[in-house]
Design an enzyme around this catalytic site. Structure first.
Site, PDB file in Angstrom:
ATOM      1  N   TYR A   1      -6.683  10.168  11.754  1.00 40.83           N
ATOM      2  CA  TYR A   1      -5.765  10.398  12.880  1.00 40.83           C
ATOM      3  C   TYR A   1      -6.233  11.791  13.504  1.00 40.83           C
ATOM      4  CZ  TYR A   1      -2.677   6.903  11.218  1.00 40.83           C
ATOM      5  OH  TYR A   1      -2.218   5.585  11.075  1.00 40.83           O
TER       6      TYR A   1
ATOM      7  N   GLY B   1     -13.400   0.968   8.452  1.00 44.07           N
ATOM      8  CA  GLY B   1     -14.621   1.575   8.796  1.00 44.07           C
ATOM      9  C   GLY B   1     -15.466   0.984   9.865  1.00 44.07           C
TER      10      GLY B   1
ATOM     11  N   GLY C   1      -9.273   0.245  13.779  1.00 45.88           N
ATOM     12  CA  GLY C   1      -7.974   1.136  13.869  1.00 45.88           C
ATOM     13  C   GLY C   1      -8.295   1.933  14.997  1.00 45.88           C
TER      14      GLY C   1
ATOM     15  N   VAL D   1      -5.227  -1.915   8.905  1.00 47.68           N
ATOM     16  CA  VAL D   1      -6.409  -2.584   9.070  1.00 47.68           C
ATOM     17  C   VAL D   1      -6.497  -2.824   7.529  1.00 47.68           C
ATOM     18  CG1 VAL D   1      -8.881  -2.528   9.406  1.00 47.68           C
ATOM     19  CG2 VAL D   1      -7.345  -1.678  11.048  1.00 47.68           C
TER      20      VAL D   1
ATOM     21  N   TYR E   1       0.789  -1.136   0.120  1.00 48.61           N
ATOM     22  CA  TYR E   1      -0.114  -0.008  -0.005  1.00 48.61           C
ATOM     23  C   TYR E   1       0.935   1.279  -0.021  1.00 48.61           C
ATOM     24  CZ  TYR E   1      -3.119   3.618   1.599  1.00 48.61           C
ATOM     25  OH  TYR E   1      -3.909   4.813   1.830  1.00 48.61           O
TER      26      TYR E   1
ATOM     27  N   GLY F   1     -14.261   0.147  12.917  1.00 50.14           N
ATOM     28  CA  GLY F   1     -13.829   0.559  14.145  1.00 50.14           C
ATOM     29  C   GLY F   1     -12.548   0.163  14.614  1.00 50.14           C
TER      30      GLY F   1
END
Length: 158
Positions: A131, A93, A97, A87, A23, A95
């Site tokens: 963040y 999405g 992380g 993740v 990534y 939860g």
């Protein structure tokens, strides 16, 4: 949902480390082996710690946080440096992380650590937004420097 990693989790964590490196467009730099990761996390002298996010639905490991202690000479206490937070894309999405970061923040508070910090690539806009939604703020006045590979060997041999 969040628990301490065990040695049985190393293969899955290693796979996710490689997914994260891909990534971040740096898969060719991700040379760590499962054995190195196992030694760093669970060897005679652990150098790092890990927590994993586990799906409530199927028990699958869907994310991890790998971290180690640092120390602030200004504050006089340890902090946590989050080396990797990941993740899997299909589970984002949900939860996970936030739950991983919440657990690390809880550890910091419980142990009297003064900071929880990490680095993020400046092009990673979704992560930056995530963040900042948690209250994290960039430390724009600091620039990270690194010695590695040939430059590290050259200086170390001087």
């Amino acid at each position: 949902m969040i628990r301490n990693a065990t040695s049985d989790d190393v293969s899955a964590i290693h796979a996710m480390v490689r997914e994260l490196a891909e990534y971040e467009k740096a898969l060719d730099e991700a040379n760590a082996t499962e054995e190195q990761l196992r030694e760093a996390l669970f060897g005679e002298r652990p150098a790092a710690y890990a927590h994993v996010a586990v799906s409530d639905d199927d028990g699958e490991l869907v994310g991890f946080a790998l971290w180690f202690l640092n120390f602030s000479t200004w504050r006089g206490v340890h902090g946590v440096y989050l080396e990797d937070l990941y993740v899997r894309p299909e589970r984002r999405g949900g939860g996970y992380g936030k739950a991983l970061l919440t657990e690390l923040a809880r550890i910091c508070v419980e142990r009297g650590y003064g900071r929880l910090e990490w680095s993020v690539l400046d092009w990673n806009v979704p992560s930056i937004a995530f963040y900042e939604s948690l209250g994290a703020r960039p430390q724009d006045e600091w620039t990270v420097y690194r010695l590695a590979d040939g430059e590290l060997a050259e200086l170390g041999a001087a």
